[in-house]
Scaffold this active site. Structure first.
Site, PDB file in Angstrom:
ATOM      1  N   GLU A 134       0.821  -1.205   0.000  1.00 38.13           N
ATOM      2  CA  GLU A 134       0.000   0.000   0.000  1.00 38.13           C
ATOM      3  C   GLU A 134       0.857   1.257   0.000  1.00 38.13           C
ATOM      4  OE1 GLU A 134      -3.089   0.144  -0.477  1.00 38.13           O
ATOM      5  OE2 GLU A 134      -3.952  -1.785   0.080  1.00 38.13           O
ATOM      6  N   ASP A 274      -4.369  -9.846  -7.783  1.00 37.36           N
ATOM      7  CA  ASP A 274      -4.723  -9.051  -8.958  1.00 37.36           C
ATOM      8  C   ASP A 274      -3.582  -8.277  -9.604  1.00 37.36           C
ATOM      9  OD1 ASP A 274      -4.621  -7.511  -6.657  1.00 37.36           O
ATOM     10  OD2 ASP A 274      -6.493  -6.463  -7.000  1.00 37.36           O
ATOM     11  N   GLU A 367     -18.600  -5.669  -2.842  1.00 34.35           N
ATOM     12  CA  GLU A 367     -17.240  -6.183  -2.678  1.00 34.35           C
ATOM     13  C   GLU A 367     -17.135  -7.651  -3.068  1.00 34.35           C
ATOM     14  OE1 GLU A 367     -13.140  -5.499  -1.484  1.00 34.35           O
ATOM     15  OE2 GLU A 367     -14.844  -4.313  -2.224  1.00 34.35           O
ATOM     16  N   GLU A 388     -12.027   0.211 -10.120  1.00 34.62           N
ATOM     17  CA  GLU A 388     -11.660  -0.745 -11.161  1.00 34.62           C
ATOM     18  C   GLU A 388     -12.673  -0.824 -12.306  1.00 34.62           C
ATOM     19  OE1 GLU A 388      -9.249  -1.504  -7.677  1.00 34.62           O
ATOM     20  OE2 GLU A 388     -11.425  -1.327  -7.921  1.00 34.62           O
ATOM     21  N   THR A 471      -1.203   0.619 -10.629  1.00 33.92           N
ATOM     22  CA  THR A 471      -2.415   0.028 -10.063  1.00 33.92           C
ATOM     23  C   THR A 471      -3.161   1.003  -9.170  1.00 33.92           C
ATOM     24  OG1 THR A 471      -3.274  -2.011  -9.053  1.00 33.92           O
ATOM     25  CG2 THR A 471      -1.408  -0.933  -7.946  1.00 33.92           C
TER      26      THR A 471
END
Length: 573
Positions: A134, A274, A367, A388, A471
């Site tokens: 993160e 991902d 989610e 996304e 990302t």
């Protein structure tokens, strides 16, 4: 952007990051209607940004319902809220995340003001335990992207006096993250304290995405500083992770950083995995190394073969390929955008439309949705303003110029404004069945969600420019010099050149620099005029599909499964 001429039998929109070109908005009401949507999205961003600056800055994120703040950097990915520092007072996370968005929106005044403040006030010498992944994608990526955007003279973002303040901060942060890589395997710890390093009792568990999605930011930092140690650490971890794949070329979700043993063998394309796939293909674009393409191509074929079920993707055991969990997760919505990059537009469109069906059913994207039961997950019913789905909508519109995607974007904008906008910003949805709101405005709403929606309606920022997006939605320019610069190396690791600088090999040229696609279709006959339709497509040996054995049959372009020779002597799925 300049066109990318790909000398390959398939190419429709290979590496779309190099293909964004403006050909005009087509038949979506009117150009005026699209312009109005663009301005509506601009208003969304500034409603979120201004409320953050008024009620939360310089803390990390805004609490829009109470008009207060949360210092959430230490909480990201920390579900059990362990080792939370009481002394931590924030690192202006949302401001750092907003830098590239301010550039996209063309707000030079606010961008410059943000850079000056960060250069004068931001420090990472703080007692906070952060998630390596993160922190890398949000803070390090935000600073690096902001620095690169300043350097682009065409942007004119800074009036003058810029002295690499953002790069200086990024280098300091990168140095603070490096001790996490000091493990027996080279796979980094998932957590590190920015002031004190890795804690003595630190967990040994990390995720595939957590240790396999560091290469873009670390590689960029090495090129900008001239010090290869950042990329070397990330690449060593990535290579080790790839070596742990199963015989089916599948990865698990979590593993032990000390032993390299897998902890969770089930995985898919959602949470925990991902961005691993995303960074393999984007590293190939950004740095030009075919090593990244080779890893991506094998991994992509495995995903299409073992995870795909029609337009959906389930999870499977990495050891057997057998399905484990049949569920949609909101993070999977990035996959169509990835498929657009490699030209699998038909497959991307099919999956995107299924996600849109779920969005329309609930008004937002939950989610987690149980595909085998046709129902929401009993506890994960929230929607934290994730980007996304908007990202894939933008990429598919760029690839097809189909106005249907503009209509999808309009519905996303309407949902966000009708369901999540409050006077103090934009609030996450706690439960999509009741639309109860949660007091949290995530920083990625500004760095990604608003950015992709704006670019959907106005792509002038990427016109005649080559970018990939991290990302976290931070644009990184594709530079030919980055693809030709190679550090001195020894065996599989890197050692610094003299003066800790990179050297340039003038005789070396990457596939990207040469504008030649990776050669993965070696079985195609030279005189065969048939077209390869996707990254996994292998043509049947005979144009009329006749066969005398399975060896004469190729691989299906959509399912990526091996075709078989029938009793009648024809190749079929």
């Amino acid at each position: 952007m300049a066109q990318f001429q790909c000398h390959s039998p398939w190419h429709p929109v290979l590496l779309l990051s190099l293909l964004f070109s403006v050909i005009g908005l087509v038949e979506f009401g009117s150009a005026r209607a699209v312009a109005e949507l663009r301005e509506e999205v601009r208003g969304m961003f500034y409603h979120a940004y201004n409320n953050y600056m008024q009620y939360a800055f310089p803390h990390d994120e805004l609490k829009p319902l109470s008009r207060s703040y949360t210092d959430s950097l230490g909480e990201l990915g920390n579900l059990k809220l362990e080792h939370i520092s009481k002394a931590y007072n924030g690192t202006a996370l949302t401001l750092v995340e907003s830098l590239s968005s301010l550039a996209v929106f063309g707000n030079k005044t606010e961008f410059e003001r943000a850079v000056w403040w960060l250069g004068d006030n931001l420090s990472f010498d703080v007692d906070v335990r952060v998630n390596l992944f993160e922190c890398n994608i949000r803070l390090l990526g935000g600073l690096i992207s902001g620095h690169l955007l300043v350097l682009e003279s065409s942007n004119g973002l800074m009036g003058g006096g810029y002295n690499d303040q953002l790069l200086t901060l990024a280098e300091d942060l990168g140095n603070r993250l490096l001790p996490a890589f000091d493990t027996p395997t080279g796979i980094p710890y998932a957590w590190i304290n920015l002031k004190y390093g890795v804690l003595k009792d630190e967990t040994l568990e990390t995720s595939t995405s957590g240790c396999g999605s560091l290469i873009l930011e670390m590689g960029a930092l090495s090129r900008l500083t001239g010090n290869p140690k950042y990329e070397a650490a990330a690449l060593r971890a990535l290579r080790k992770l790839w070596s742990l794949r199963s015989s089916l070329d599948l990865m698990g979700t979590t593993l032990n950083v000390a032993t390299g043993n897998w902890i969770e063998f089930s995985s898919g394309i959602g949470a925990g995995v991902d961005s691993f796939y995303e960074y393999l293909i984007k590293a190939h674009v950004l740095f030009g190394s075919d090593e990244y393409w080779d890893m991506f191509h094998h991994a992509y074929l495995a995903v299409q073969q073992y995870f795909r079920h029609g337009p959906w993707y389930h999870e499977a055991d990495m050891r057997t390929g057998r399905a484990t969990y049949w569920q949609l997760t909101s993070l999977q919505a990035f996959w169509p955008a990835l498929q657009v990059l490699i030209g699998d537009v038909a497959a991307a469109n099919a999956t995107h439309r299924e996600f849109f069906g779920v969005w329309e059913k609930y008004g937002v994207l939950p989610e987690r949705y149980l595909l085998d039961r046709g129902m929401l997950h009993p506890t994960e019913r929230y929607y934290p303003l994730r980007p996304e789905f908007a990202e894939s909508t933008f990429f598919l519109y760029q690839a097809t110029k189909d106005p249907w995607y503009l209509k999808v974007g309009e519905k996303i904008v309407k949902s966000l404004n009708d369901l999540t906008r409050v006077s103090g910003g934009y609030a996450s949805v706690r439960d999509v069945t009741t639309m109860e709101l949660e007091d949290h405005q995530h920083s990625f709403f500004l760095s990604e969600t608003c950015k992709y929606l704006y670019l959907l309606f106005d792509d002038s920022f990427v016109t005649n420019r080559n970018y990939i997006f991290s990302t976290e939605g931070h644009p990184l320019p594709v530079l030919s010099s980055w693809q030709r610069w190679v550090p001195a190396h020894l065996d599989n690791g890197y050692i610094p050149c003299k003066d800790e600088k990179w050297k340039i090999n003038k005789n070396w040229s990457s596939a990207m620099a040469s504008k030649i696609c990776p050669n993965f279709v070696k079985r195609i006959h030279v005189k065969d005029s048939r077209q390869v339709e996707s990254a996994c497509h292998v043509l049947d040996k005979s144009p009329d599909h006749l066969c005398d054995s399975n060896e004469a049959c190729g691989v299906d372009a959509t399912t990526c499964k091996k075709r078989a020779c029938s009793f009648a002597g024809y190749c079929g799925s």
